[in-house]
Write a protein that holds these residues in place. Structure first.
Motif, PDB file in Angstrom:
ATOM      1  N   LYS A   9      43.517  54.652  45.691  1.00  0.00           N
ATOM      2  CA  LYS A   9      44.480  54.312  44.473  1.00  0.00           C
ATOM      3  C   LYS A   9      45.737  53.837  45.442  1.00  0.00           C
ATOM      4  CE  LYS A   9      42.203  58.082  42.263  1.00  0.00           C
ATOM      5  NZ  LYS A   9      41.838  56.981  41.354  1.00  0.00           N
ATOM      6  N   TYR A  10      45.665  52.770  44.758  1.00  0.00           N
ATOM      7  CA  TYR A  10      46.814  51.639  45.755  1.00  0.00           C
ATOM      8  C   TYR A  10      47.966  51.336  43.970  1.00  0.00           C
ATOM      9  CZ  TYR A  10      43.349  49.773  49.230  1.00  0.00           C
ATOM     10  OH  TYR A  10      42.723  49.862  49.738  1.00  0.00           O
ATOM     11  N   THR A  11      49.023  50.913  44.919  1.00  0.00           N
ATOM     12  CA  THR A  11      49.814  51.211  43.375  1.00  0.00           C
ATOM     13  C   THR A  11      49.963  49.344  43.578  1.00  0.00           C
ATOM     14  OG1 THR A  11      51.782  50.135  44.903  1.00  0.00           O
ATOM     15  CG2 THR A  11      51.882  52.349  44.538  1.00  0.00           C
ATOM     16  N   LYS A  12      50.540  49.282  42.133  1.00  0.00           N
ATOM     17  CA  LYS A  12      50.002  47.845  41.848  1.00  0.00           C
ATOM     18  C   LYS A  12      50.909  46.910  42.656  1.00  0.00           C
ATOM     19  CE  LYS A  12      50.140  48.418  36.837  1.00  0.00           C
ATOM     20  NZ  LYS A  12      52.025  47.946  35.512  1.00  0.00           N
ATOM     21  N   ARG A  13      52.321  47.176  43.680  1.00  0.00           N
ATOM     22  CA  ARG A  13      52.772  46.398  44.183  1.00  0.00           C
ATOM     23  C   ARG A  13      51.693  46.597  45.644  1.00  0.00           C
ATOM     24  NH1 ARG A  13      58.498  46.646  47.427  1.00  0.00           N
ATOM     25  NH2 ARG A  13      57.754  45.119  48.889  1.00  0.00           N
ATOM     26  N   THR A  14      50.904  47.066  46.263  1.00  0.00           N
ATOM     27  CA  THR A  14      50.264  47.283  47.340  1.00  0.00           C
ATOM     28  C   THR A  14      48.848  46.732  46.818  1.00  0.00           C
ATOM     29  OG1 THR A  14      50.907  49.369  47.925  1.00  0.00           O
ATOM     30  CG2 THR A  14      49.126  48.643  48.611  1.00  0.00           C
ATOM     31  N   ARG A  15      48.442  46.892  45.869  1.00  0.00           N
ATOM     32  CA  ARG A  15      47.257  46.004  44.889  1.00  0.00           C
ATOM     33  C   ARG A  15      47.634  44.230  45.425  1.00  0.00           C
ATOM     34  NH1 ARG A  15      44.166  48.714  41.373  1.00  0.00           N
ATOM     35  NH2 ARG A  15      42.775  48.803  43.289  1.00  0.00           N
ATOM     36  N   PHE A  16      48.047  44.296  44.512  1.00  0.00           N
ATOM     37  CA  PHE A  16      49.406  42.809  44.227  1.00  0.00           C
ATOM     38  C   PHE A  16      49.452  42.123  45.650  1.00  0.00           C
ATOM     39  CE2 PHE A  16      52.523  39.305  44.528  1.00  0.00           C
ATOM     40  CZ  PHE A  16      51.942  38.288  44.102  1.00  0.00           C
ATOM     41  N   PHE A  53      50.778  42.566  56.307  1.00  0.00           N
ATOM     42  CA  PHE A  53      48.892  42.541  56.813  1.00  0.00           C
ATOM     43  C   PHE A  53      48.620  43.433  57.687  1.00  0.00           C
ATOM     44  CE2 PHE A  53      45.352  40.938  59.019  1.00  0.00           C
ATOM     45  CZ  PHE A  53      44.768  40.465  58.386  1.00  0.00           C
ATOM     46  N   TYR A  54      49.027  43.936  58.767  1.00  0.00           N
ATOM     47  CA  TYR A  54      48.510  44.608  60.065  1.00  0.00           C
ATOM     48  C   TYR A  54      48.627  46.360  59.654  1.00  0.00           C
ATOM     49  CZ  TYR A  54      47.352  41.026  62.891  1.00  0.00           C
ATOM     50  OH  TYR A  54      46.572  39.905  63.791  1.00  0.00           O
ATOM     51  N   HIS A  55      49.277  46.551  58.315  1.00  0.00           N
ATOM     52  CA  HIS A  55      49.593  47.968  58.195  1.00  0.00           C
ATOM     53  C   HIS A  55      48.375  47.565  56.815  1.00  0.00           C
ATOM     54  CE1 HIS A  55      51.615  50.820  56.128  1.00  0.00           C
ATOM     55  NE2 HIS A  55      50.526  50.645  54.373  1.00  0.00           N
ATOM     56  N   TYR A  56      48.166  46.731  56.699  1.00  0.00           N
ATOM     57  CA  TYR A  56      46.806  46.917  55.540  1.00  0.00           C
ATOM     58  C   TYR A  56      45.416  47.007  56.075  1.00  0.00           C
ATOM     59  CZ  TYR A  56      50.511  46.782  51.701  1.00  0.00           C
ATOM     60  OH  TYR A  56      50.948  47.366  50.858  1.00  0.00           O
ATOM     61  N   PHE A  57      45.017  45.443  56.611  1.00  0.00           N
ATOM     62  CA  PHE A  57      43.881  45.511  57.066  1.00  0.00           C
ATOM     63  C   PHE A  57      44.012  45.376  58.908  1.00  0.00           C
ATOM     64  CE2 PHE A  57      44.504  43.384  53.523  1.00  0.00           C
ATOM     65  CZ  PHE A  57      43.971  43.460  52.982  1.00  0.00           C
ATOM     66  N   GLN A  69      35.820  44.018  47.632  1.00  0.00           N
ATOM     67  CA  GLN A  69      35.741  44.992  47.157  1.00  0.00           C
ATOM     68  C   GLN A  69      36.194  45.114  45.759  1.00  0.00           C
ATOM     69  OE1 GLN A  69      33.000  46.643  49.230  1.00  0.00           O
ATOM     70  NE2 GLN A  69      33.713  46.763  47.841  1.00  0.00           N
ATOM     71  N   GLU A  70      37.573  44.626  45.168  1.00  0.00           N
ATOM     72  CA  GLU A  70      38.591  43.788  44.279  1.00  0.00           C
ATOM     73  C   GLU A  70      37.307  44.280  43.362  1.00  0.00           C
ATOM     74  OE1 GLU A  70      40.927  45.814  43.624  1.00  0.00           O
ATOM     75  OE2 GLU A  70      41.340  46.759  46.030  1.00  0.00           O
ATOM     76  N   VAL A  71      36.968  42.876  43.402  1.00  0.00           N
ATOM     77  CA  VAL A  71      36.152  42.014  42.695  1.00  0.00           C
ATOM     78  C   VAL A  71      34.965  43.320  41.947  1.00  0.00           C
ATOM     79  CG1 VAL A  71      34.598  40.719  42.087  1.00  0.00           C
ATOM     80  CG2 VAL A  71      36.595  39.730  43.176  1.00  0.00           C
ATOM     81  N   ILE A  72      34.642  43.481  42.679  1.00  0.00           N
ATOM     82  CA  ILE A  72      33.069  44.323  43.156  1.00  0.00           C
ATOM     83  C   ILE A  72      33.447  45.644  41.825  1.00  0.00           C
ATOM     84  CG2 ILE A  72      31.624  46.077  43.761  1.00  0.00           C
ATOM     85  CD1 ILE A  72      30.780  42.969  44.306  1.00  0.00           C
ATOM     86  N   ASP A  73      34.492  46.050  42.394  1.00  0.00           N
ATOM     87  CA  ASP A  73      35.800  47.565  41.289  1.00  0.00           C
ATOM     88  C   ASP A  73      35.805  46.259  40.028  1.00  0.00           C
ATOM     89  OD1 ASP A  73      35.414  48.732  43.686  1.00  0.00           O
ATOM     90  OD2 ASP A  73      37.669  48.642  43.659  1.00  0.00           O
ATOM     91  N   GLY A  74      36.173  45.905  39.711  1.00  0.00           N
ATOM     92  CA  GLY A  74      36.830  45.119  38.723  1.00  0.00           C
ATOM     93  C   GLY A  74      35.320  44.722  37.870  1.00  0.00           C
TER      94      GLY A  74
END
Length: 179
Positions: A9-16, A53-57, A69-74
């Protein structure tokens, strides 16, 4: 480890932000070998900080896998919720898959060029295991077979500059996957 595709569950900003990082890696692979791309290259291209970057990955492979994975989710968003292998084998479903993933040609070809085919096959196998297997009474290996055949055919078709019309590719896949 199975990744839950829709559990994030990402916010729009996080996903962006995460998508910008993934797109930056794709852009960089056009200029240099994946192994020589640094985190500094990625954050500069993405316009984010190293800390972000390191916060997420933990690394660039994980970032690229997340983007995939975002593409597959779509794709899941355009499919019925209770999709089965029988439904996947239909002409309209195969065409829909080819058209959907065609939007992301650069991603798939970049992953293939970078020797990261395993990220793609893992993502499509996860899709089959999570979204199709619960509604399918046959063997999970049939789903893996179908996923691999579809992915490999798509990638080779794209690498060949789609010389064959989509209808021809659909018919080839149908002939291999129907009884």
């Amino acid at each position: 480890m199975t990744r839950k595709l829709f559990s994030r569950k990402y916010t729009k900003r996080t996903r962006f932000t995460r998508q910008c990082i993934g797109e930056a890696i794709i852009a960089l692979v056009y200029k240099k070998d994946f192994d020589s791309i640094t985190i500094s290259d990625i954050v500069k291209t993405a316009g984010v900080s190293r800390m972000t970057f390191y916060h997420y990955f933990k690394d660039k492979t994980e970032a690229l896998g997340n983007y995939l994975q975002e593409v597959i989710d779509g794709y899941q968003e355009v499919c019925p919720k209770d999709i089965t292998l029988v439904m996947l084998r239909r002409e309209t479903s195969i065409r829909q898959a080819l058209h959907y993933f065609d939007q992301y040609t650069s991603l798939f070809l970049t992953l293939e060029k970078a020797g990261l085919y395993s990220l793609m096959i893992n993502a499509i196998n996860d899709y089959m295991r999570i979204y199709v297997a619960p509604y399918y009474s046959g063997s999970i290996y049939e789903l893996y077979f179908y996923a691999g055949a579809l992915l490999n055919t798509f990638i080779e078709w794209e690498k060949g500059k789609k010389k064959e019309p989509v209808d021809e590719i659909v018919q080839i896949l149908l002939s291999l996957t129907t009884d």
